[in-house]
Design a protein around this motif. Structure first.
Motif, mmCIF file in Angstrom:
data_model
loop_
_atom_site.group_PDB
_atom_site.id
_atom_site.type_symbol
_atom_site.label_atom_id
_atom_site.label_comp_id
_atom_site.label_asym_id
_atom_site.label_seq_id
_atom_site.Cartn_x
_atom_site.Cartn_y
_atom_site.Cartn_z
ATOM 1 N N PHE A 21 5.136 13.005 4.714
ATOM 2 C CA PHE A 21 5.782 11.743 4.320
ATOM 3 C C PHE A 21 6.676 11.219 5.445
ATOM 4 C CE2 PHE A 21 4.969 13.432 -0.114
ATOM 5 C CZ PHE A 21 4.095 12.420 -0.500
ATOM 6 N N ALA A 22 7.353 12.142 6.148
ATOM 7 C CA ALA A 22 8.242 11.723 7.247
ATOM 8 C C ALA A 22 7.418 11.124 8.393
ATOM 9 C CB ALA A 22 9.067 12.914 7.735
ATOM 10 N N TYR A 23 6.264 11.731 8.684
ATOM 11 C CA TYR A 23 5.374 11.205 9.736
ATOM 12 C C TYR A 23 4.914 9.790 9.375
ATOM 13 C CZ TYR A 23 0.991 10.914 12.497
ATOM 14 O OH TYR A 23 -0.034 10.528 13.329
ATOM 15 N N ALA A 24 4.539 9.602 8.129
ATOM 16 C CA ALA A 24 4.085 8.279 7.688
ATOM 17 C C ALA A 24 5.208 7.246 7.830
ATOM 18 C CB ALA A 24 3.586 8.348 6.248
ATOM 19 N N ARG A 25 6.416 7.665 7.504
ATOM 20 C CA ARG A 25 7.572 6.745 7.654
ATOM 21 C C ARG A 25 7.813 6.390 9.113
ATOM 22 N NH1 ARG A 25 10.177 9.816 3.858
ATOM 23 N NH2 ARG A 25 11.216 11.055 5.473
ATOM 24 N N ARG A 26 7.717 7.391 9.987
ATOM 25 C CA ARG A 26 7.970 7.164 11.407
ATOM 26 C C ARG A 26 6.950 6.222 12.025
ATOM 27 N NH1 ARG A 26 7.873 11.750 15.334
ATOM 28 N NH2 ARG A 26 8.565 10.505 17.111
ATOM 29 N N ALA A 76 0.839 -1.210 0.000
ATOM 30 C CA ALA A 76 0.000 0.000 0.000
ATOM 31 C C ALA A 76 0.870 1.255 0.000
ATOM 32 C CB ALA A 76 -0.928 -0.009 1.216
ATOM 33 N N ARG A 77 1.899 1.261 0.856
ATOM 34 C CA ARG A 77 2.746 2.447 0.945
ATOM 35 C C ARG A 77 3.503 2.700 -0.352
ATOM 36 N NH1 ARG A 77 4.205 4.938 5.373
ATOM 37 N NH2 ARG A 77 1.964 4.600 5.685
ATOM 38 N N ALA A 78 4.025 1.633 -0.955
ATOM 39 C CA ALA A 78 4.769 1.793 -2.213
ATOM 40 C C ALA A 78 3.861 2.398 -3.281
ATOM 41 C CB ALA A 78 5.319 0.442 -2.674
ATOM 42 N N ARG A 79 2.608 1.988 -3.286
ATOM 43 C CA ARG A 79 1.662 2.516 -4.276
ATOM 44 C C ARG A 79 1.422 4.011 -4.061
ATOM 45 N NH1 ARG A 79 -4.740 1.056 -4.893
ATOM 46 N NH2 ARG A 79 -5.117 2.421 -6.688
ATOM 47 N N VAL A 80 1.172 4.401 -2.820
ATOM 48 C CA VAL A 80 0.915 5.821 -2.532
ATOM 49 C C VAL A 80 2.125 6.664 -2.931
ATOM 50 C CG1 VAL A 80 0.563 7.489 -0.657
ATOM 51 C CG2 VAL A 80 -0.793 5.372 -0.734
ATOM 52 N N LEU A 81 3.321 6.191 -2.578
ATOM 53 C CA LEU A 81 4.529 6.960 -2.910
ATOM 54 C C LEU A 81 4.733 7.036 -4.416
ATOM 55 C CD1 LEU A 81 6.950 5.729 -0.094
ATOM 56 C CD2 LEU A 81 5.602 7.849 -0.170
ATOM 57 N N ALA A 82 4.463 5.945 -5.124
ATOM 58 C CA ALA A 82 4.634 5.964 -6.582
ATOM 59 C C ALA A 82 3.630 6.913 -7.235
ATOM 60 C CB ALA A 82 4.478 4.552 -7.150
ATOM 61 N N MET A 83 2.416 6.970 -6.686
ATOM 62 C CA MET A 83 1.397 7.846 -7.277
ATOM 63 C C MET A 83 1.743 9.322 -7.095
ATOM 64 S SD MET A 83 -2.068 5.960 -5.996
ATOM 65 C CE MET A 83 -3.260 6.872 -6.955
ATOM 66 N N LEU A 84 2.278 9.658 -5.912
ATOM 67 C CA LEU A 84 2.452 11.071 -5.567
ATOM 68 C C LEU A 84 3.881 11.566 -5.737
ATOM 69 C CD1 LEU A 84 0.222 11.336 -2.372
ATOM 70 C CD2 LEU A 84 -0.428 11.626 -4.782
ATOM 71 N N GLY A 85 4.816 10.607 -5.901
ATOM 72 C CA GLY A 85 6.244 10.930 -5.889
ATOM 73 C C GLY A 85 6.658 12.054 -6.820
ATOM 74 N N ILE A 131 -2.208 15.772 0.015
ATOM 75 C CA ILE A 131 -1.326 15.562 1.166
ATOM 76 C C ILE A 131 -2.109 15.336 2.455
ATOM 77 C CG2 ILE A 131 -0.923 17.970 1.909
ATOM 78 C CD1 ILE A 131 1.722 15.156 1.342
ATOM 79 N N TRP A 132 -3.396 15.743 2.487
ATOM 80 C CA TRP A 132 -4.234 15.413 3.654
ATOM 81 C C TRP A 132 -4.363 13.899 3.754
ATOM 82 C CZ3 TRP A 132 -8.563 12.621 4.832
ATOM 83 C CH2 TRP A 132 -9.150 12.848 6.099
ATOM 84 N N ASP A 133 -4.621 13.235 2.632
ATOM 85 C CA ASP A 133 -4.785 11.772 2.659
ATOM 86 C C ASP A 133 -3.530 11.077 3.199
ATOM 87 O OD1 ASP A 133 -6.728 12.690 0.325
ATOM 88 O OD2 ASP A 133 -7.408 10.696 0.937
ATOM 89 N N VAL A 134 -2.356 11.600 2.814
ATOM 90 C CA VAL A 134 -1.103 10.962 3.252
ATOM 91 C C VAL A 134 -0.985 11.004 4.774
ATOM 92 C CG1 VAL A 134 1.424 11.122 3.190
ATOM 93 C CG2 VAL A 134 0.096 11.466 1.086
ATOM 94 N N ALA A 135 -1.164 12.186 5.360
ATOM 95 C CA ALA A 135 -1.042 12.285 6.815
ATOM 96 C C ALA A 135 -2.218 11.608 7.513
ATOM 97 C CB ALA A 135 -0.938 13.751 7.238
ATOM 98 N N LEU A 153 -2.193 21.935 7.824
ATOM 99 C CA LEU A 153 -1.742 20.590 7.450
ATOM 100 C C LEU A 153 -0.213 20.487 7.527
ATOM 101 C CD1 LEU A 153 -3.891 19.968 4.225
ATOM 102 C CD2 LEU A 153 -4.407 19.292 6.590
ATOM 103 N N LEU A 154 0.270 19.279 7.815
ATOM 104 C CA LEU A 154 1.712 19.047 7.700
ATOM 105 C C LEU A 154 2.113 19.307 6.253
ATOM 106 C CD1 LEU A 154 2.286 15.654 9.575
ATOM 107 C CD2 LEU A 154 2.860 17.952 10.395
#
Ligand code: AVJ
Ligand code: FE
Length: 435
Positions: free
Chosen positions: A102-107, A20-29, A48-52, A95-96
């Motif tokens: 992206f950093a919050y999602a990684r953490r 799931a994460r790889a897909r989100v990053l590929a879509m928005l990267g 970016i709201w959806d990401v956080a 919003l972040l």
């Protein structure tokens, strides 16, 4: 029942989270910061709201719910609480910024990895049984990836460049018409460990015999309705649908571009292209599906009929139309990397027990049914996933779309939306009483 407390789930849980994460990053990267922050449509959140939001959901419902140490102050949750802030207002929130989101999602994900490593495979605690919350969080992120795709389709400044898609299958001759589904008892609802609360508890219902279209309605089929004046004739429309046609000036499905002289183009993300007649129609609202069905002398299937057709008329409750093996590319168009549906008839291995094609993937299918709880429903793990939406305001969609992930698609899966919404990847097929 498979996936009970003793069947191993940890490695699948981790791989679904990372998929799931790889897909989100590929879509928005590749998107510039401004495109991530902008409100592209009042119907959708800033990307970016959806990401956080998915990160915050993972923190709340996985980490904190399992007693892991918090990462952020719970006060922060409010910004990403879908009930507190309607989509149209989210761009004005503090919003972040993209980097921080992206950093919050990684953490959060790193903390989830550490927590997962310490968990037993065989816990019978409701949140952990079969890895439930991990499956819930992976499905949630994939559902938001699909929402992101809908936002990207609406985005026009600039339009989203369509990533290179896999080659379009060239279907052979495919059976047309309708398939007879014998009546009788059907087990409805899901029993798998990652089923959402609204799919449970499973129950048995008697369904009268009916005819189901062998394929979803195609662009080519729907174009006949459009060109024969379907949008100008109140006879075909639910009164509220007719009012919508008048108020919004609807004349054809979303993103179709009339060129005159029976020529149609469509916009698919950043690409304008000829309207492919052999693909399932998408971006139609429930009222458009309902009107077409009436014009065709048919009706939309109920969700019980849809599920009976998917599980099989012989009464064996298959998890997928073709059986119990998880979807592959050979079975259905899923996962988002085709950036559109495939022509009908592309997946002979995905045909149901009775001969119905394309039930899973390609386009969501509107049903006649309102979104209601099954008898014995209980909200789990929180009422805001399903319970607050029950009632006549929402119609049920079944089957998943090209933008849905395999983990969030099965015969028992229920989606819902307002009957006037067409930014989602929704189409339909028709049904009819037998005899
Ligand atoms: C099931 C697609 C209607 O997007 O509102 C996402 C899924 N729930 N976050 C939605 C969902 C919470 C939901 N739908
Ligand atoms: Fe959500």
């Amino acid at each position: 029942e498979e996936g009970g407390p003793h069947s191993p789930w940890k490695s699948r849980a981790w791989s679904e989270l990372e998929t799931a994460r790889a897909r989100v990053l590929a879509m928005l990267g590749g998107l510039p910061e401004a495109a991530l922050r902008r409100q592209h449509s009042p119907l959708m959140s800033p990307l970016i709201w959806d990401v956080a939001h998915v990160a915050n959901y993972e923190e709340q419902w996985l980490l904190r719910a399992l007693g892991a140490p918090a990462i952020t102050d719970p006060a922060f949750d409010a910004i990403y609480d879908a009930f507190r802030h309607p989509r149209a207002t989210r761009a004005e929130l503090p919003l972040l910024p993209p980097e921080a989101a992206f950093a919050y999602a990684r953490r959060v994900r790193e903390a989830v990895r550490e927590h997962l490593d310490r968990l037993p495979e065989d816990s019978a605690a409701p949140l952990l049984r079969g890895g439930y919350v991990f499956g819930m969080v992976a499905q949630h992120e994939q559902q938001h990836a699909e929402t992101l795709a809908a936002t990207l389709q609406l985005m026009t400044a600039p339009a989203y460049p369509v990533p290179p898609a896999r080659p379009r299958p060239r279907p052979g001759a495919v059976p047309q018409g309708e398939v007879f589904i014998p009546g009788g008892e059907v087990r409805l609802g899901s029993t798998g460990p990652w089923a959402y609360d609204n799919e449970r508890p499973a129950f048995t219902q008697d369904v009268a015999p009916f005819l189901m279209d062998a394929h979803p309605v195609t662009n080519g089929d729907y174009r006949v309705f459009v060109e024969s004046g379907g949008y100008e004739d109140a006879r075909w429309w639910h009164p509220k649908g007719w009012a919508l046609v008048q108020a919004e000036g609807l004349r054809h499905p979303g993103f179709w571009l009339p060129q005159g002289n029976h020529t149609w183009l469509r916009r698919r993300f950043g690409q304008v292209e000829p309207l492919p007649g052999d693909e399932p129609v998408q971006h139609v609202c429930w009222y458009e599906a309902d009107a077409y069905a009436r014009w065709a002398g048919k009706r939309l299937p109920t969700e019980a009929e849809w599920e009976k057709a998917a599980r099989g008329g012989d009464g064996r409750p298959r998890e997928y139309p073709w059986g119990d093996t998880p979807p592959t590319r050979a079975h259905a168009t899923l996962g988002g990397d085709t950036w559109g549906p495939a022509p009908v008839g592309s997946h002979p291995r995905g045909v149901s027990h009775d001969g119905v094609w394309g039930l899973l993937g390609d386009v969501w299918e509107w049903t006649a049914s309102d979104f209601r709880p099954y008898a014995g429903f209980s909200a789990f793990p929180y009422p805001e996933y399903s319970e607050v939406f029950f009632g006549e305001a929402y119609k049920v969609l079944r089957g998943g779309a090209w933008a849905s992930a395999p983990v969030a698609v099965r015969n028992g899966f229920r989606n819902w939306d307002f009957p006037n919404r067409r930014q989602i990847f929704a189409g339909f097929r028709c049904a009819r009483n037998a005899r």
